[in-house]
Design a protein around this motif. Structure first.
Motif, PDB file in Angstrom:
ATOM      1  N   THR A 196      18.401 -32.056 -27.174  1.00 54.69           N
ATOM      2  CA  THR A 196      19.572 -32.396 -27.982  1.00 54.69           C
ATOM      3  C   THR A 196      20.327 -31.188 -28.536  1.00 54.69           C
ATOM      4  O   THR A 196      21.555 -31.139 -28.451  1.00 54.69           O
ATOM      5  N   THR A 197      19.618 -30.206 -29.079  1.00 52.46           N
ATOM      6  CA  THR A 197      20.368 -29.090 -29.693  1.00 52.46           C
ATOM      7  C   THR A 197      21.089 -28.280 -28.615  1.00 52.46           C
ATOM      8  O   THR A 197      22.205 -27.805 -28.836  1.00 52.46           O
ATOM      9  N   ALA A 198      20.470 -28.144 -27.439  1.00 52.78           N
ATOM     10  CA  ALA A 198      21.146 -27.420 -26.345  1.00 52.78           C
ATOM     11  C   ALA A 198      22.397 -28.191 -25.929  1.00 52.78           C
ATOM     12  O   ALA A 198      23.462 -27.597 -25.692  1.00 52.78           O
ATOM     13  N   ILE A 199      22.283 -29.516 -25.853  1.00 52.90           N
ATOM     14  CA  ILE A 199      23.449 -30.330 -25.449  1.00 52.90           C
ATOM     15  C   ILE A 199      24.557 -30.224 -26.505  1.00 52.90           C
ATOM     16  O   ILE A 199      25.731 -30.031 -26.188  1.00 52.90           O
ATOM     17  N   PRO A 255      12.007 -34.236 -17.564  1.00 48.25           N
ATOM     18  CA  PRO A 255      10.600 -34.221 -17.139  1.00 48.25           C
ATOM     19  C   PRO A 255       9.615 -34.599 -18.246  1.00 48.25           C
ATOM     20  O   PRO A 255       8.460 -34.915 -17.961  1.00 48.25           O
ATOM     21  N   PHE A 256      10.077 -34.561 -19.521  1.00 49.13           N
ATOM     22  CA  PHE A 256       9.178 -34.950 -20.617  1.00 49.13           C
ATOM     23  C   PHE A 256       9.383 -36.419 -21.003  1.00 49.13           C
ATOM     24  O   PHE A 256       8.890 -36.877 -22.033  1.00 49.13           O
ATOM     25  N   ALA A 257      10.141 -37.145 -20.175  1.00 53.50           N
ATOM     26  CA  ALA A 257      10.326 -38.590 -20.332  1.00 53.50           C
ATOM     27  C   ALA A 257      10.905 -38.959 -21.700  1.00 53.50           C
ATOM     28  O   ALA A 257      10.395 -39.846 -22.403  1.00 53.50           O
ATOM     29  N   LYS A 258      11.949 -38.249 -22.091  1.00 58.63           N
ATOM     30  CA  LYS A 258      12.649 -38.518 -23.358  1.00 58.63           C
ATOM     31  C   LYS A 258      14.121 -38.784 -23.092  1.00 58.63           C
ATOM     32  O   LYS A 258      14.632 -38.515 -22.003  1.00 58.63           O
ATOM     33  N   VAL A 259      14.802 -39.253 -24.100  1.00 60.92           N
ATOM     34  CA  VAL A 259      16.262 -39.344 -24.100  1.00 60.92           C
ATOM     35  C   VAL A 259      16.761 -38.467 -25.242  1.00 60.92           C
ATOM     36  O   VAL A 259      16.026 -38.271 -26.214  1.00 60.92           O
ATOM     37  N   PRO A 260      17.975 -37.928 -25.150  1.00 64.74           N
ATOM     38  CA  PRO A 260      18.968 -38.135 -24.109  1.00 64.74           C
ATOM     39  C   PRO A 260      18.884 -37.094 -22.995  1.00 64.74           C
ATOM     40  O   PRO A 260      18.167 -36.103 -23.106  1.00 64.74           O
ATOM     41  N   ILE A 282      28.332 -28.781 -25.910  1.00 68.86           N
ATOM     42  CA  ILE A 282      29.546 -29.574 -26.176  1.00 68.86           C
ATOM     43  C   ILE A 282      30.476 -28.806 -27.116  1.00 68.86           C
ATOM     44  O   ILE A 282      31.682 -28.706 -26.892  1.00 68.86           O
ATOM     45  N   ASP A 283      29.895 -28.229 -28.155  1.00 71.15           N
ATOM     46  CA  ASP A 283      30.733 -27.512 -29.126  1.00 71.15           C
ATOM     47  C   ASP A 283      31.443 -26.330 -28.476  1.00 71.15           C
ATOM     48  O   ASP A 283      32.602 -26.051 -28.784  1.00 71.15           O
ATOM     49  N   GLU A 284      30.731 -25.642 -27.577  1.00 75.04           N
ATOM     50  CA  GLU A 284      31.305 -24.422 -27.008  1.00 75.04           C
ATOM     51  C   GLU A 284      32.181 -24.683 -25.779  1.00 75.04           C
ATOM     52  O   GLU A 284      33.092 -23.910 -25.488  1.00 75.04           O
TER      53      GLU A 284
END
Ligand SMILES: N[C@@H](CCC(=O)N[C@@H](CS)C(=O)NCC(=O)O)C(=O)O
Length: 212
Positions: free
Chosen positions: A67-70, A50-55, A74-76
């Motif tokens: 990004t940090t949540a993603i 909704p904030f029109a960013k990637v990824p 992935i790590d967990e």
């Protein structure tokens, strides 16, 4: 377990950080290219973010952005070497460095220097030298601070690669490719040694900024 999908362009630093997490874990994934340099952010990406960013990211019907949540997901979620250190103090240091990157380093290094020095000429526009000059002291402060917190270890937090390294690496890769980085890096040799170790990693070599 199904293959995750990552939405973002290969040239994006945040997209590359997620790719690095996937590569370091040995996770197979699909990359769906989303371009925002030649026009506005495509509407399908705005639906994902909704904030029109990637990824943006999707796995087993679970959708995620930031990004940090993603990277932590992935790590967990996947097997492979842990990208978060074992002790609470080291994890706190890693999170502190990630926060410094998100809150202070990205804006001056990518938002100002990289956009002006690399992206504008690519789009046929002139670099704004005043904007670059204004960014340099803040970039130096960020690089010095991160190097100081990493205390001369092989990676930013200890002797194993962590999410802090893969958060900084894409931004640093662009930074070190500009001539403007030379005077700063000469004063912080520890960061150049860190980059030598990082840039040899297969994950870095498999995620070039250009997908073509
Ligand atoms: N807080 C977001 C920031 C993502 C971000 O700023 N991505 C940049 C590319 S590296 C972007 O989407 N820029 C497009 C724009 O600002 O229009 C995250 O951590 O994922």
């Amino acid at each position: 377990m199904s293959k995750p999908t990552l939405y973002g362009p290969a040239y994006s630093t945040y997209t590359r950080s997620v790719r690095l997490a996937l590569e370091e874990k040995g996770v197979d994934y699909d990359l769906v290219e989303v371009d925002f340099l030649q026009g506005p952010m495509p509407p399908e990406q705005v639906e994902r973010h909704p904030f029109a960013k990637v990824p943006a990211f999707a796995h087993d019907g679970f959708e995620l952005y930031e990004t940090t949540a993603i990277m932590r997901y992935i790590d967990e979620e996947f097997d492979g070497p842990s990208l978060q250190p074992e002790t609470a103090k080291q994890r706190a240091r890693m999170n502190q460095i990630i926060s410094i990157i998100d809150c202070y380093t990205y804006t001056c290094t990518v938002g100002q220097l990289v956009i002006q020095r690399i992206v504008m000429p690519m789009l046929g526009e002139q670099s704004d030298e005043a904007a670059i000059a204004e960014a340099m002291p803040e970039i130096e402060k960020c690089m010095n601070t991160i190097a100081g917190l990493s205390a001369g270890e092989k990676f930013l937090v200890g002797d194993r690669v962590s999410l802090a390294d893969i958060h900084l690496a894409p931004i640093f890769d662009y930074f070190q490719s500009t001539p403007d980085s030379d005077p700063i890096l000469q004063k912080i040799p520890g960061l150049s040694s860190w980059w030598s170790a990082m840039s040899e990693r297969e994950s870095i070599q498999k995620t070039p900024f250009s997908s073509g």
